[in-house]
Design a protein around this motif. Structure first.
Motif, PDB file in Angstrom:
ATOM      1  N   VAL A   1     -18.739 -11.848  -9.700  1.00  0.00           N
ATOM      2  CA  VAL A   1     -18.616 -10.665  -8.834  1.00  0.00           C
ATOM      3  C   VAL A   1     -18.395 -10.973  -7.473  1.00  0.00           C
ATOM      4  N   ASN A   2     -19.252 -11.937  -7.053  1.00  0.00           N
ATOM      5  CA  ASN A   2     -19.439 -12.455  -5.700  1.00  0.00           C
ATOM      6  C   ASN A   2     -17.990 -12.864  -5.311  1.00  0.00           C
ATOM      7  N   TRP A   3     -17.279 -13.615  -6.167  1.00  0.00           N
ATOM      8  CA  TRP A   3     -16.043 -14.223  -5.865  1.00  0.00           C
ATOM      9  C   TRP A   3     -14.868 -13.048  -5.963  1.00  0.00           C
ATOM     10  N   GLU A   4     -15.007 -12.111  -6.718  1.00  0.00           N
ATOM     11  CA  GLU A   4     -14.198 -10.922  -6.676  1.00  0.00           C
ATOM     12  C   GLU A   4     -14.139 -10.465  -5.177  1.00  0.00           C
ATOM     13  N   ARG A   5     -15.409  -9.985  -4.870  1.00  0.00           N
ATOM     14  CA  ARG A   5     -15.964  -9.507  -3.645  1.00  0.00           C
ATOM     15  C   ARG A   5     -15.314  -9.968  -2.505  1.00  0.00           C
ATOM     16  N   LEU A   6     -15.553 -11.414  -2.311  1.00  0.00           N
ATOM     17  CA  LEU A   6     -14.991 -12.264  -1.292  1.00  0.00           C
ATOM     18  C   LEU A   6     -13.397 -12.247  -1.363  1.00  0.00           C
ATOM     19  N   GLU A   7     -12.739 -12.200  -2.372  1.00  0.00           N
ATOM     20  CA  GLU A   7     -11.193 -12.189  -2.566  1.00  0.00           C
ATOM     21  C   GLU A   7     -10.804 -10.738  -1.943  1.00  0.00           C
ATOM     22  N   ASN A   8     -11.395  -9.798  -2.498  1.00  0.00           N
ATOM     23  CA  ASN A   8     -10.883  -8.458  -1.929  1.00  0.00           C
ATOM     24  C   ASN A   8     -11.166  -8.183  -0.295  1.00  0.00           C
ATOM     25  N   ALA A   9     -12.242  -8.871   0.284  1.00  0.00           N
ATOM     26  CA  ALA A   9     -12.519  -8.814   1.546  1.00  0.00           C
ATOM     27  C   ALA A   9     -11.391  -9.697   2.325  1.00  0.00           C
ATOM     28  N   ALA A  10     -10.906 -10.657   1.732  1.00  0.00           N
ATOM     29  CA  ALA A  10      -9.867 -11.783   2.031  1.00  0.00           C
ATOM     30  C   ALA A  10      -8.747 -11.057   2.311  1.00  0.00           C
TER      31      ALA A  10
END
Length: 502
Positions: A470-479
């Protein structure tokens, strides 16, 4: 003048050879530079006609002219036999080029015949003790014929690591073998006084003898092994030095070169030496175990000398069982991570050590030991996993595990469960299920407790993995919403916490 003095010691009558021709009693020059006396007695003429020959031993080279055979021992009185012995030793100081079979064939045959005569004379046992000049002459002759620097191509290998490599045989072996046989019979002869001989079979002689163990010829190393063992037994004054010199060879092999052809033979000698150690063991011997023997598990060529090394290790533990925990700590220190073949050997040696380990020493190292065994059980190389699981087939080890199951099962259980669920090899899977069954029958409440704990840990790991996703998906969306970084802008990256894996 020196030549006349040596010749004066030999009877001057004429003897007949086997074919009836008279043989003049001319002797070889007393020095070991290999310059023989000319047949007609004209030394100057002989030297002028002599030609340089390169010996098979590389060093030293000798000047070779014609060599005349000396008289037989049976043809001289007992009072002159020792003088004839000296004369024959001097003759054998001449060396030849064995890389060219066509060179000096008659001289080579004469020297070989003379060496055989010397062997028979020493084996028959002289009536009196060998005098000091005879001991000196023998050591000098052996030095000239045996001690040599091996050519560079001898050292091109990696300690005979590849078993498929053909061994290299020395072309001069027809003479070397007899010289070794002569030296062995001389050292073991009851006519040799060790108190006198130790002046010539000294530290320098022993070091050069040890250097020859790097020969690629297995026949030579076998002869050296027997001779060094006899030297160690006869010259008690040299024993500490021999052990120290052997240690230095091991140190150089482990920490510098990892190239040496005679480690197996040296360890075989040391195995018999260890069996003679008095109890309690001296601190010197324990230091040798920790600093020399245990680090010998490190080199890649371990398989060449593993059997001899394992024997030495078990000899130490048989002498003093308290050393078992020290040895196992050393094995864990040098445990191979990426070499499956070595890992199988380590597990085999570990089983032998654990068979001789008492409960107290076992408890000192069981936590780090079974943490490593758990990694081996999960190894994808089926031979490593299989060898680790075979430990439970040993009654002595199973008894040690049974008395300490409260500590060992929680360490080993996760590895057993992962194997049971995921391992690709059917044989490993069956062995894993057998070990699980052993623990279940041994202590079912503890087994169920470990099983419950494993499921809780797996659930926690699954939760952590899901949260990470979940954290990686959040970071990818923010990026995706940010503009790409351009130019020479430094980006700070926080390193992750390091972890130790199997």
């Amino acid at each position: 003048m020196m030549l006349k003095q040596i010749l004066s010691k030999i009877p001057r009558k004429t003897f007949k050879s086997d074919n009836g021709d008279p043989i003049l009693n001319n002797n070889l020059n007393g020095s070991c530079n290999g310059t023989p006396r000319a047949q007609n007695g004209n030394a100057a003429s002989g030297k002028a006609n002599a030609t340089k020959r390169t010996s098979s031993a590389v060093f030293p080279t000798s000047v070779v002219a014609g060599i005349e055979p000396l008289v037989s021992f049976k043809d001289v009185p007992n009072s002159e036999k020792m003088n004839l012995f000296l004369s024959k030793l001097n003759l054998c100081c001449v060396t030849f080029d064995f890389y060219d079979p066509s060179k000096n064939t008659s001289e080579k045959d004469i020297k070989r015949h003379t060496l055989i005569e010397l062997v028979d004379f020493v084996a028959s046992g002289p009536t009196s003790k060998f005098p000091e000049p005879a001991i000196f002459a023998m050591c000098r002759m052996c030095s000239v014929n045996l001690f040599r620097v091996f050519p560079p191509n001898y050292r091109s290998g990696s300690g005979a690591e590849n078993d498929d490599d053909e061994p290299m045989f020395d072309p001069s072996w027809t003479h070397l073998q007899i010289v070794y046989d002569l030296l062995l019979k001389f050292i073991t002869s009851t006519s040799l006084d060790a108190k006198v001989a130790k002046k010539y079979i000294d530290h320098s002689f022993i070091v050069k003898l040890l250097d020859l163990f790097d020969s690629e010829d297995p026949r030579e190393r076998e002869c050296l092994k027997t001779i060094l063992h006899r030297v160690y037994g006869k010259f008690m004054v040299h024993r500490p030095f021999i052990r120290k010199a052997m240690s230095n060879i091991f140190y150089r092999f482990v920490f510098e070169t990892e190239k040496h052809n005679g480690i197996a033979e040296l360890l075989e000698i040391f195995g018999s030496v260890i069996s003679g150690f008095a109890l309690p063991l001296k601190e010197e011997h324990k230091i040798f175990l920790w600093r020399a023997l245990i680090p010998l598990h490190k080199p890649k060529s371990l398989g060449v000398y593993f059997q001899q090394l394992s024997y030495c290790i078990t000899q130490f533990i048989d002498k003093e069982p308290k050393l078992a925990s020290t040895v196992i700590k050393g094995l864990l220190k040098y445990w191979p991570i990426t070499n499956s073949q070595k890992e199988v050997m380590f597990l085999g040696e570990l089983e032998e050590i654990l068979e001789a380990t008492n409960m107290l020493e076992f408890q000192k190292i069981m936590i780090p030991l079974f943490s490593r065994i758990a990694c081996c059980i999960n190894n994808y190389h089926f031979q490593v996993a299989e060898r680790a699981l075979f430990l439970w087939n040993n009654d002595q080890i199973l008894n040690l595990i049974g008395h300490n199951r409260g500590v060992i099962l929680p360490i080993i259980f996760p590895a057993l469960e992962r194997n049971a669920q995921n391992h690709w090899n059917q044989a490993v899977l069956n062995l894993t299920l057998n070990v699980r069954k052993i623990f279940q029958e041994m202590d079912e409440p503890l087994f169920l407790e470990c099983q419950m704990q494993f499921r809780e840990d797996e659930a926690k790991l699954s939760l952590i993995a899901e949260q990470r996703k979940v954290n990686w998906e959040r970071l990818e969306n923010a990026a995706d919403r940010l503009q790409p970084v351009t130019g020479n802008i430094a980006v700070l990256v926080t390193p992750s916490t390091p972890s130790v894996a199997c």
